[in-house]
Design an enzyme around this catalytic site. Structure first.
Site, mmCIF file in Angstrom:
data_model
loop_
_atom_site.group_PDB
_atom_site.id
_atom_site.type_symbol
_atom_site.label_atom_id
_atom_site.label_comp_id
_atom_site.label_asym_id
_atom_site.label_seq_id
_atom_site.Cartn_x
_atom_site.Cartn_y
_atom_site.Cartn_z
ATOM 1 C CE LYS A 91 0.888 1.305 4.386
ATOM 2 N NZ LYS A 91 1.646 2.562 5.030
ATOM 3 C CG ASP A 105 -0.426 -0.180 8.104
ATOM 4 O OD1 ASP A 105 -1.589 0.716 8.603
ATOM 5 O OD2 ASP A 105 0.627 0.401 7.796
#
Ligand code: ATP
Length: 292
Positions: A10, A136
């Site tokens: 990401k 995350d």
């Protein structure tokens, strides 16, 4: 039986840290998007009731410190599963780079074991496991583009970004996320405009997205890694539309919609750093439970 899952990295388009909470975590608001730079996670049945980890990269732990191991252990305990698994991770995402490499491997393990062991987890069930592993991991369960709040575990989906290239440059140093947050606590923070970033994404305004890129942690990591400012300046000179450090760094990314500019950025930055990638964005995963 063997199950394979792709584990995309990401980048943070907007990362705001609102403050430190009583439980020691930081309250964040982050707009994240998945990119097509991915590890490969393979889960295979083992005859004995153990979790075994193999990775292709040096310095990545192959024991209970690996986030994929922790995800498997948590699933076994939560669902009372007494089966063994070997998890093989082909690392393509740079480690400790601000790209959520470990978190995405854990999320891929959750998706893979749901299939391998026929557990029938819903998205919500997966998020609950994810939240126990790391901040995350929840985003990485589905990926795509999303707003993550709380300590990162509360996920609200956003529309996909307009198509573009993401050029990533990883300086030859790694930083500790925990240390960067610690340093942040002792200096004044700059806050990006997360709400305006969400609006720019909703109206598919690529230039607006580039203009609004912002990361509270960037100034903190920049003090430790001088290369970040040099890389940013060089990318700007080549003509990237938007440039930012991802997560706690030190990877810097640039966005462009022009293939010729992507090529120029790749060529220009390869002379600076050995780890340079040009990738596209990734759509969110369609989870098994969503077909039912
Ligand atoms: P984030 O962007 O979520 O802060 P990061 O990209 O900065 O993460 P990671 O690549 O996830 O950092 O690595 C952070 C630490 O996690 C490393 O020190 C590494 O030893 C450990 N780790 C545990 N499991 C993994 C894994 N599967 N892959 C990579 N690192 C892992």
């Amino acid at each position: 039986m063997r199950v394979l899952e792709k584990a995309p990295a990401k980048i943070n388009l907007s990362l705001d840290v609102l403050g430190k909470r009583a439980d020691g975590y930081h309250e964040v608001r982050m707009v994240m998007t998945s990119i097509d730079l991915a590890d490969r996670v393979e889960c295979e049945d083992l005859p004995e009731d153990t979790i075994s980890i193999r990775t292709s990269a040096p310095y990545v732990p192959e024991d209970e410190r690996n986030f994929a191991y922790q995800a498997a252990k948590c699933i076994k305990e939560t669902y009372g599963i007494h089966r063994g698994v070997e998890i093989s991770i082909k690392k393509n995402i740079p480690v400790s780079a601000g790209l959520a490499g470990g978190s995405t491997d854990a999320a891929a393990t959750i998706r893979a074991l749901n299939r391998l062991w026929n557990i029938g987890m819903t998205y919500q069930d997966m998020l609950e496991i994810a939240a126990k592993i790391g901040s995350d991991v929840a985003f990485c369960v589905k990926g795509g583009t999303a707003l993550a709040t709380g300590r990162g575990e509360q996920i609200a989906p956003l529309p996909s970004l307009p198509p573009c290239w993401v050029i990533l440059v990883k300086p030859a140093v790694s930083v500790s996320t925990a240390q960067i947050y610690k340093d942040l606590d002792s200096q004044p923070a700059k806050h990006p405009n997360v709400d305006e970033m969400i609006k720019a994404i909703e109206r598919e305004d690529f230039q607006g997205i580039c203009h609004l890129l912002g990361n509270t942690l960037e100034a903190v990591t920049m003090k430790k890694v001088a290369d970040i400012a040099k890389i940013k300046a060089h990318m700007k000179g080549i003509g990237a539309e938007g440039i930012l450090m991802s997560g706690s760094g030190p990877t810097v990314f640039a966005l462009t919609q022009h293939e010729s500019r992507m090529q120029r950025l790749m060529n220009g930055m390869k002379g600076y750093c050995s780890q340079v990638f040009a990738v596209r964005l990734c759509k969110p995963f369609a989870l098994l439970s969503e077909y039912e």
